[in-house]
Design an enzyme around this catalytic site. Sequence first.
Site, PDB file in Angstrom:
ATOM      1  CE1 TYR A   1     -49.310  51.579  72.116  1.00  0.00           C
ATOM      2  CE2 TYR A   1     -47.221  50.343  71.920  1.00  0.00           C
ATOM      3  CZ  TYR A   1     -48.154  51.163  71.428  1.00  0.00           C
ATOM      4  OH  TYR A   1     -48.368  51.203  69.923  1.00  0.00           O
TER       5      TYR A   1
ATOM      6  CG  HIS B   1     -49.157  57.402  69.689  1.00  0.00           C
ATOM      7  ND1 HIS B   1     -49.034  56.314  70.958  1.00  0.00           N
ATOM      8  CD2 HIS B   1     -49.781  56.398  68.963  1.00  0.00           C
ATOM      9  CE1 HIS B   1     -49.215  55.228  70.887  1.00  0.00           C
ATOM     10  NE2 HIS B   1     -49.635  55.073  69.613  1.00  0.00           N
TER      11      HIS B   1
END
Length: 213
Positions: free
Chosen positions: A62, A129
């Site tokens: 992010y 992830h």
Amino acid sequence: MSARDKFFQRQLGATGVDAAAMALGCYSMSNAYGKRSDVESKKVIQQAVDQGIGLIDTADYYGWGHNEQLVASALQGRRHQVLLSSKFGYVQGEGGRLSVCGAPDYLRKACDASLRRLNTDHIDLYFQHRLDPNVPIEDTVGAMADLVQEGKVRCLGLCEVAENTLRRAHAVHPITAVQAEYSLWTRDVEARMCDVYDELERRAGRPPRRHRK
């Protein structure tokens, strides 16, 4: 703790760690879905904690580290009030090309970098992830389990994995949480994964947490 407070708590597997049933995901605070404002984002995080949202979710992907630093700044002096969730796996190559890496050496470095950015000595819930098709899940989770032994991570999670992958991973080390897209529009996880969650709960000697008709 009141009965109402208990209703909004979930124990993370067999860890004895309690997490808020509602979390704050911080992805959109780092150049996603529009222009970012660190000032406003910090206010949102702080207000969420004030309102009892005790699980903050971020990732090294992010904003390529920005989001973890933002979360750390917002939680300065309040780290003890929340559980931190972060993720590893996405890497950026030449020309911004995105790929996935689950190699043990890489994830150890990624974890150390996240700890520095988050200004903490441990991550409460650490996710892969996305699955790396070139690295057996047993190797990746084995290295993640080493992080638990070292005290850098408390619980392990996986994102968007299939049934057999979850079973294989769980055989190496308990997988405490799974992140998957699940909404009124996207409900295929009910058919694919929920029975596996129940199965692994039963293996651990715990009753399934859902009761479906």
